[in-house]
Scaffold this active site. Structure first.
Site, short mmCIF file in Angstrom:
data_model
loop_
_atom_site.label_atom_id
_atom_site.label_comp_id
_atom_site.label_asym_id
_atom_site.label_seq_id
_atom_site.Cartn_x
_atom_site.Cartn_y
_atom_site.Cartn_z
N ASP A 111 -0.19 5.13 0.89
CA ASP A 111 -0.20 6.07 2.06
C ASP A 111 -0.61 5.43 3.29
O ASP A 111 -1.34 4.54 3.56
CB ASP A 111 -1.68 6.87 1.72
N ASP A 157 -1.48 -1.15 5.97
CA ASP A 157 -1.83 -0.89 7.31
C ASP A 157 -3.48 -0.62 7.56
O ASP A 157 -4.04 -0.42 8.63
CB ASP A 157 -1.39 0.74 7.40
N ASP A 211 0.78 -1.18 -0.10
CA ASP A 211 0.05 -0.14 -0.04
C ASP A 211 0.88 1.27 -0.21
O ASP A 211 2.20 0.98 0.28
CB ASP A 211 -0.99 0.04 1.47
#
Length: 228
Positions: free
Chosen positions: A14, A174, A12
């Site tokens: 951001d 995240d 991922d």
């Protein structure tokens, strides 16, 4: 060195590779001011990130008074994107240990990929501004295959594997978008205790949870050693 049992590792963007909230928060607040809404804090912005800019703006409006008319929303979305694009890498930096981890994976001939719900053009712009583009064999954004096929759908992971010639894949992220996309694709996932969480980190459901990028290599080795 013990080999890494994955041919491809997807990340991922951001909240995983980079801490971009310092540039996303001003863009969100720029749109909120245009809507006559109160600004939100940096920490609140961190909780809004995930699923792309439209979803981030929807959440920001929800916590500051509720939804707006569709035409007004589109105007606010454009304002957010214009502000963000103009300041996309003003304060954004890779997380501590991130670059070392990418270097270490590269020495094991692991192909690196970005699998983000951020629009592909913004993802490429940000990675370019940070000098990171060359590290990734594939970069896919939430609009690359169409928004209906973005995470948590498995399509972006399947397409990444196909583009890079197949082989064992692991995801690193995240949020539940990352974990669910990996599970839907039938691949393992490493979660991060840092980043931008939509649920508490221990509730993400990742196969392993790490506290720092220094722990990534060992997590991937252990993940590959687990029985199928």
């Amino acid at each position: 060195m013990t080999a890494i049992p994955f041919r491809i590792v997807g990340f991922d963007l951001d909240g995983t590779l980079v801490d971009s909230a310092l540039d996303l928060a001003p863009a969100v607040n720029h749109a909120l001011r245009a809507a006559g809404r109160p600004e939100v804090s940096l920490e609140t912005t961190r909780s809004l990130i995930g699923g792309g800019a439209r979803r981030m703006l929807e959440r920001a409006l929800d916590v500051t008074g509720g939804a707006v008319e569709p035409a007004h929303f589109e105007d606010l979305h454009e304002r957010l994107l214009e502000h963000y694009t103009a300041n996309i890498a003003a304060n954004t930096v890779p997380y501590p240990g991130c670059l070392d981890a990418l270097d270490a994976l590269a020495t094991h001939d692991v192909q690196l990929a970005v699998v983000t719900n951020k629009a592909e053009d913004l993802a490429r712009l940000l990675l370019g501004e940070l000098g990171l583009t060359h590290r990734f064999a594939s970069i896919m954004g939430g609009d690359t295959l169409g928004r209906e096929r973005a995470k948590p759908a498995p399509d972006m992971i399947h397409e990444t594997v196909a583009r890079l010639g197949g082989g064992p894949f692991a995801m690193v992220g995240d949020s539940t978008f990352d974990v669910l996309a990996a599970k839907n694709a039938g691949v393992p996932v490493v979660g991060l205790s840092f980043g931008y969480h939509d649920v508490p980190p221990h509730e993400l459901g990742a196969d392993f949870l790490i506290d720092h990028f220094d722990d990534l290599m060992e997590a991937l080795r252990r993940l590959g050693a687990r029985p199928a």
